[in-house]
Scaffold this active site. Sequence first.
Site, PDB file in Angstrom:
ATOM      1  N   SER A  64       0.858  -1.181   0.000  1.00  0.00           N
ATOM      2  CA  SER A  64       0.000   0.000   0.000  1.00  0.00           C
ATOM      3  C   SER A  64       0.890   1.225   0.000  1.00  0.00           C
ATOM      4  O   SER A  64       2.039   1.173   0.451  1.00  0.00           O
ATOM      5  CB  SER A  64      -0.884   0.006   1.248  1.00  0.00           C
ATOM      6  N   TYR A  68      -2.311  -1.036  10.313  1.00  0.00           N
ATOM      7  CA  TYR A  68      -2.246  -1.120   8.851  1.00  0.00           C
ATOM      8  C   TYR A  68      -0.944  -0.518   8.341  1.00  0.00           C
ATOM      9  O   TYR A  68      -0.221  -1.126   7.536  1.00  0.00           O
ATOM     10  CB  TYR A  68      -3.444  -0.386   8.244  1.00  0.00           C
TER      11      TYR A  68
END
Length: 257
Positions: A136, A149
């Site tokens: 990401s 995350y």
Amino acid sequence: MFLRDKVVIVTGGAHGIGRALCERFAAEGARGVVVADIDDAQAAGVASAIGGLAVPTDVTSEASIQDLVRRTRDEIGPIDLFCSNAGIMDKGGLEVSDEDWDRMWRINFRAHLYAARAVVPAMVERGRGYLLSVASAAGLLTQIGAAPYTITKHAAVALAEWLAVTYGDAGIKVSCLCPQGVRTRLLANDEGPLKEMLTEIALAPEEVADSVVKGLEEERFLILPHPEVAEYLHRKADDHDRWLRGMRRLQKKVSAH
């Protein structure tokens, strides 16, 4: 790498980016596309539509990934490309429970480690192979309000870098996909303050798949479907303190909503 006649595994292949990758790889003429997902019914549907093979897989289990690799080799042949795509997102910071941190580590990081353990030795023996790690932009920058995350995605990027350094001269190629917003279930289910901002720039999964195919053909390490991420990364490297100040301003902006 060109996908024609290649054998490819995609974890998390039943939905979102993973599904788009499976469909695109099949369209590129891959000899075999393995749709690996814990959602076995949806994986079977994707595999049926593209003429692939569905294998129920729990990426948090190293034994399950080993079985996935073994079945692929037995039924199709040596693996040319392993796409470690499965991932989840949880919000929160220091208050997040150890159990939730562990869940994020298992899916967002250890699954990549298990995949590398399962396929790298045979790839080194053959003198060729490719790993695609789906991380990401948060793994290069940070994600406001989402410590688990951010940190697990940073770890995924770091592992991909280490694999590229360690095995590059053995014929193993590595790419790391780092998108921002993508129109998947992950973004649709996001109730955080950044959802509106990410939705405005979100790409379709098929657009991300286009970037992946091009990145694989060029054998680039970083595949950035949102080109602005490269500029943000340059700013971070050029003046880390200035970048942190800018991120704190963003934090205040989103917290005010």
